[in-house]
Each structure stands twice: as structure tokens, then as C-alpha cells.
Design a protein around this motif. Structure first.
Motif, PDB file in Angstrom:
ATOM      1  N   PRO A  80      44.134  12.062  18.355  1.00  0.00           N
ATOM      2  CA  PRO A  80      44.156  12.506  19.757  1.00  0.00           C
ATOM      3  C   PRO A  80      43.672  13.943  19.955  1.00  0.00           C
ATOM      4  O   PRO A  80      43.020  14.243  20.956  1.00  0.00           O
ATOM      5  CB  PRO A  80      45.622  12.372  20.154  1.00  0.00           C
ATOM      6  CG  PRO A  80      46.166  11.349  19.253  1.00  0.00           C
ATOM      7  CD  PRO A  80      45.452  11.530  17.968  1.00  0.00           C
ATOM      8  N   VAL A  81      43.960  14.839  19.002  1.00  0.00           N
ATOM      9  CA  VAL A  81      43.503  16.223  19.134  1.00  0.00           C
ATOM     10  C   VAL A  81      41.979  16.293  19.035  1.00  0.00           C
ATOM     11  O   VAL A  81      41.324  16.980  19.835  1.00  0.00           O
ATOM     12  CB  VAL A  81      44.181  17.118  18.072  1.00  0.00           C
ATOM     13  CG1 VAL A  81      43.502  18.468  17.978  1.00  0.00           C
ATOM     14  CG2 VAL A  81      45.643  17.286  18.400  1.00  0.00           C
ATOM     15  N   ASN A  83      39.913  13.885  19.715  1.00  0.00           N
ATOM     16  CA  ASN A  83      39.421  13.239  20.922  1.00  0.00           C
ATOM     17  C   ASN A  83      39.480  14.184  22.118  1.00  0.00           C
ATOM     18  O   ASN A  83      38.544  14.266  22.917  1.00  0.00           O
ATOM     19  CB  ASN A  83      40.253  11.981  21.197  1.00  0.00           C
ATOM     20  CG  ASN A  83      39.550  11.011  22.100  1.00  0.00           C
ATOM     21  OD1 ASN A  83      38.378  11.167  22.403  1.00  0.00           O
ATOM     22  ND2 ASN A  83      40.282  10.000  22.521  1.00  0.00           N
ATOM     23  N   TYR A  84      40.584  14.938  22.245  1.00  0.00           N
ATOM     24  CA  TYR A  84      40.749  15.889  23.349  1.00  0.00           C
ATOM     25  C   TYR A  84      39.684  16.983  23.292  1.00  0.00           C
ATOM     26  O   TYR A  84      39.025  17.280  24.283  1.00  0.00           O
ATOM     27  CB  TYR A  84      42.149  16.499  23.283  1.00  0.00           C
ATOM     28  CG  TYR A  84      42.365  17.627  24.260  1.00  0.00           C
ATOM     29  CD1 TYR A  84      42.588  17.360  25.601  1.00  0.00           C
ATOM     30  CD2 TYR A  84      42.350  18.955  23.839  1.00  0.00           C
ATOM     31  CE1 TYR A  84      42.792  18.388  26.507  1.00  0.00           C
ATOM     32  CE2 TYR A  84      42.550  19.984  24.730  1.00  0.00           C
ATOM     33  CZ  TYR A  84      42.765  19.691  26.064  1.00  0.00           C
ATOM     34  OH  TYR A  84      42.956  20.719  26.947  1.00  0.00           O
ATOM     35  N   ASN A  87      36.190  15.632  24.066  1.00  0.00           N
ATOM     36  CA  ASN A  87      35.977  15.430  25.512  1.00  0.00           C
ATOM     37  C   ASN A  87      35.797  16.758  26.229  1.00  0.00           C
ATOM     38  O   ASN A  87      35.013  16.864  27.169  1.00  0.00           O
ATOM     39  CB  ASN A  87      37.137  14.636  26.115  1.00  0.00           C
ATOM     40  CG  ASN A  87      37.121  13.195  25.704  1.00  0.00           C
ATOM     41  OD1 ASN A  87      36.084  12.651  25.324  1.00  0.00           O
ATOM     42  ND2 ASN A  87      38.281  12.570  25.723  1.00  0.00           N
ATOM     43  N   LYS A  88      36.557  17.791  25.832  1.00  0.00           N
ATOM     44  CA  LYS A  88      36.424  19.112  26.448  1.00  0.00           C
ATOM     45  C   LYS A  88      35.044  19.694  26.162  1.00  0.00           C
ATOM     46  O   LYS A  88      34.426  20.315  27.031  1.00  0.00           O
ATOM     47  CB  LYS A  88      37.484  20.072  25.910  1.00  0.00           C
ATOM     48  CG  LYS A  88      38.821  19.883  26.504  1.00  0.00           C
ATOM     49  CD  LYS A  88      38.847  20.516  27.860  1.00  0.00           C
ATOM     50  CE  LYS A  88      40.237  20.975  28.177  1.00  0.00           C
ATOM     51  NZ  LYS A  88      40.358  21.537  29.469  1.00  0.00           N
TER      52      LYS A  88
END
Length: 91
Positions: A80-81, A83-84, A87-88
């Protein structure tokens, strides 16, 4: 002379969307699935490598713990990190 009024329409909202609430049931379900997966992998690995020896349950416990931590940290933390931040960075 009558003044013409502008049509009243919807104004664009400037509110931020509400934050998602913490999904406890989903997290517990994921942890249960990860535990079952690590239990079956550990049991198969310990039986294949060492068989049913005297210290079978202690080896099984530590193997389950290590595999559970590896999978849980990877699935619930690292992915998730990444992925975050991905995306940013792409925005």
C-alpha cells in the motif's frame, strides 16, 4: 424595463470528500486469511523438512510467526505504501 435574472444553478462545492472510515472487519478478514495461509505453508514445510519430531510444535509456532509477519508486512504495509507514493508521483 425589467431586469433579467440569471438562472439559479448549482454552485460548485468546495468541500473535501469525507475520509473513509477504518474498515476493521476487512482488516480482520485479511489477517485471518494471512494466518491460514501461513499455517498451511508452515505445516507443510515443517513436516517435509523435519517430520514429526519431539519439538514439532515449537518449530511450527516460530515458522508460522515468521511467515505470518513476512506476508502481513508485505501485503498490509509495503505494497500500500508503494501504491500510495506511485499514485502521488504520477499525478
Amino acid at each position: 424595463m425589467a431586469k433579467s435574472k440569471k438562472p439559479v444553478g448549482k454552485r460548485p462545492t468546495t468541500r473535501k470528500p469525507a475520509k473513509k472510515s477504518f474498515d476493521r472487519r476487512g482488516l480482520l478478514r485479511q489477517l485471518l486469511i494471512i494466518f491460514l495461509l501461513s499455517f498451511f505453508i508452515s505445516t507443510a514445510l515443517i513436516i517435509y523438512l523435519f517430520g514429526m519430531t519431539d519439538n514439532f510444535f515449537s518449530r511450527l509456532f516460530w515458522c508460522i510467526l515468521v511467515i505470518f509477519l513476512f506476508i502481513a508486512i508485505m501485503v498490509l504495509g509495503i505494497i500500500p505504501v508503494i501504491n500510495y507514493f506511485g499514485n502521488k508521483w504520477l499525478k
